[in-house]
Design a protein around this motif. Structure first.
Motif, PDB file in Angstrom:
ATOM      1  N   PRO A   1       0.810  -1.231   0.000  1.00 35.54           N
ATOM      2  CA  PRO A   1       0.000   0.000   0.000  1.00 35.54           C
ATOM      3  C   PRO A   1       0.842   1.279   0.000  1.00 35.54           C
ATOM      4  O   PRO A   1       0.485   2.261  -0.668  1.00 35.54           O
ATOM      5  CB  PRO A   1      -0.825  -0.102   1.286  1.00 35.54           C
ATOM      6  CG  PRO A   1      -0.879  -1.547   1.586  1.00 35.54           C
ATOM      7  CD  PRO A   1       0.426  -2.100   1.116  1.00 35.54           C
ATOM      8  N   ILE A   2       1.976   1.272   0.716  1.00 34.25           N
ATOM      9  CA  ILE A   2       2.838   2.456   0.714  1.00 34.25           C
ATOM     10  C   ILE A   2       3.388   2.692  -0.688  1.00 34.25           C
ATOM     11  O   ILE A   2       3.418   3.838  -1.167  1.00 34.25           O
ATOM     12  CB  ILE A   2       3.971   2.309   1.742  1.00 34.25           C
ATOM     13  CG1 ILE A   2       3.401   2.414   3.155  1.00 34.25           C
ATOM     14  CG2 ILE A   2       5.043   3.367   1.531  1.00 34.25           C
ATOM     15  CD1 ILE A   2       4.409   2.153   4.241  1.00 34.25           C
ATOM     16  N   ALA A   3       3.797   1.640  -1.373  1.00 41.15           N
ATOM     17  CA  ALA A   3       4.305   1.776  -2.740  1.00 41.15           C
ATOM     18  C   ALA A   3       3.209   2.301  -3.673  1.00 41.15           C
ATOM     19  O   ALA A   3       3.476   3.164  -4.519  1.00 41.15           O
ATOM     20  CB  ALA A   3       4.842   0.439  -3.235  1.00 41.15           C
ATOM     21  N   ILE A   4       2.002   1.811  -3.509  1.00 43.83           N
ATOM     22  CA  ILE A   4       0.896   2.279  -4.353  1.00 43.83           C
ATOM     23  C   ILE A   4       0.629   3.759  -4.115  1.00 43.83           C
ATOM     24  O   ILE A   4       0.464   4.533  -5.069  1.00 43.83           O
ATOM     25  CB  ILE A   4      -0.368   1.424  -4.104  1.00 43.83           C
ATOM     26  CG1 ILE A   4      -0.152   0.005  -4.638  1.00 43.83           C
ATOM     27  CG2 ILE A   4      -1.597   2.060  -4.739  1.00 43.83           C
ATOM     28  CD1 ILE A   4      -1.233  -0.975  -4.258  1.00 43.83           C
ATOM     29  N   VAL A   5       0.611   4.176  -2.847  1.00 42.26           N
ATOM     30  CA  VAL A   5       0.384   5.593  -2.523  1.00 42.26           C
ATOM     31  C   VAL A   5       1.498   6.457  -3.102  1.00 42.26           C
ATOM     32  O   VAL A   5       1.246   7.532  -3.668  1.00 42.26           O
ATOM     33  CB  VAL A   5       0.261   5.784  -0.992  1.00 42.26           C
ATOM     34  CG1 VAL A   5       0.315   7.247  -0.613  1.00 42.26           C
ATOM     35  CG2 VAL A   5      -1.023   5.148  -0.483  1.00 42.26           C
ATOM     36  N   LEU A   6       2.761   6.012  -2.985  1.00 43.76           N
ATOM     37  CA  LEU A   6       3.874   6.789  -3.525  1.00 43.76           C
ATOM     38  C   LEU A   6       3.807   6.889  -5.046  1.00 43.76           C
ATOM     39  O   LEU A   6       4.102   7.950  -5.618  1.00 43.76           O
ATOM     40  CB  LEU A   6       5.200   6.189  -3.085  1.00 43.76           C
ATOM     41  CG  LEU A   6       5.544   6.368  -1.609  1.00 43.76           C
ATOM     42  CD1 LEU A   6       6.839   5.636  -1.285  1.00 43.76           C
ATOM     43  CD2 LEU A   6       5.653   7.832  -1.253  1.00 43.76           C
ATOM     44  N   LEU A  58       8.620  15.778  -2.266  1.00 43.24           N
ATOM     45  CA  LEU A  58       7.925  14.907  -1.308  1.00 43.24           C
ATOM     46  C   LEU A  58       8.817  13.749  -0.883  1.00 43.24           C
ATOM     47  O   LEU A  58       8.927  13.437   0.307  1.00 43.24           O
ATOM     48  CB  LEU A  58       6.625  14.368  -1.914  1.00 43.24           C
ATOM     49  CG  LEU A  58       5.501  15.366  -2.133  1.00 43.24           C
ATOM     50  CD1 LEU A  58       4.341  14.706  -2.859  1.00 43.24           C
ATOM     51  CD2 LEU A  58       5.032  15.947  -0.821  1.00 43.24           C
ATOM     52  N   PHE A  59       9.457  13.103  -1.858  1.00 43.45           N
ATOM     53  CA  PHE A  59      10.347  11.987  -1.538  1.00 43.45           C
ATOM     54  C   PHE A  59      11.533  12.439  -0.703  1.00 43.45           C
ATOM     55  O   PHE A  59      11.937  11.760   0.244  1.00 43.45           O
ATOM     56  CB  PHE A  59      10.835  11.289  -2.796  1.00 43.45           C
ATOM     57  CG  PHE A  59       9.795  10.461  -3.492  1.00 43.45           C
ATOM     58  CD1 PHE A  59       8.666  10.019  -2.845  1.00 43.45           C
ATOM     59  CD2 PHE A  59       9.952  10.115  -4.821  1.00 43.45           C
ATOM     60  CE1 PHE A  59       7.714   9.256  -3.477  1.00 43.45           C
ATOM     61  CE2 PHE A  59       9.015   9.346  -5.467  1.00 43.45           C
ATOM     62  CZ  PHE A  59       7.882   8.916  -4.796  1.00 43.45           C
ATOM     63  N   LEU A  60      12.105  13.591  -1.050  1.00 42.14           N
ATOM     64  CA  LEU A  60      13.240  14.103  -0.276  1.00 42.14           C
ATOM     65  C   LEU A  60      12.833  14.428   1.160  1.00 42.14           C
ATOM     66  O   LEU A  60      13.605  14.189   2.091  1.00 42.14           O
ATOM     67  CB  LEU A  60      13.837  15.336  -0.952  1.00 42.14           C
ATOM     68  CG  LEU A  60      14.600  15.073  -2.241  1.00 42.14           C
ATOM     69  CD1 LEU A  60      15.054  16.380  -2.862  1.00 42.14           C
ATOM     70  CD2 LEU A  60      15.783  14.159  -1.991  1.00 42.14           C
TER      71      LEU A  60
END
Length: 110
Positions: free
Chosen positions: A13-18, A53-55
């Motif tokens: 789910p975290i990968a899907i949200v990202l 966001l990723f940073l």
């Protein structure tokens, strides 16, 4: 086995949200590092919004990891001290065991 299932249930789910955030936030955003002259191009960076966001997530993980590492320093120090004491007491016990084995007293029957 349970750890693998939990990792899958959390990481998928975290990968899907990202991925959804990355696709939805592809527009270029300028980050101005000069608060007095935001139009100054020397101290500004333009990148897609999802990069920021990723940073931010990565920076939060690194800061949290360092904070945890520093706060647990006293426990690591205590574990090192106790481990060295355990080695010392173990060698002391081995030394006394060797002395006891050499000092066998013959038992005389009266």
């Amino acid at each position: 086995m349970i750890k693998r299932v939990v990792n899958i249930l959390v990481l998928i789910p975290i990968a899907i949200v990202l991925i959804v955030l990355s696709v939805a936030n592809r527009q270029a955003v300028t980050l101005a590092l000069n608060p007095f002259r935001p139009e100054d191009s020397v101290l500004s960076v333009t990148a897609p919004f999802f990069v920021y966001l990723f940073l931010a997530v990565i920076l939060g993980l690194v800061i949290g990891s360092f904070a945890t590492w520093f706060t647990q320093g006293k426990y690591r120090k205590r574990a090192r001290i106790e481990a060295s004491e355990a080695v010392k007491w173990h060698s002391e016990a081995e030394k006394h065991k060797a002395i006891a084995a050499q000092a066998v007293v013959p038992v005389s029957g009266k």
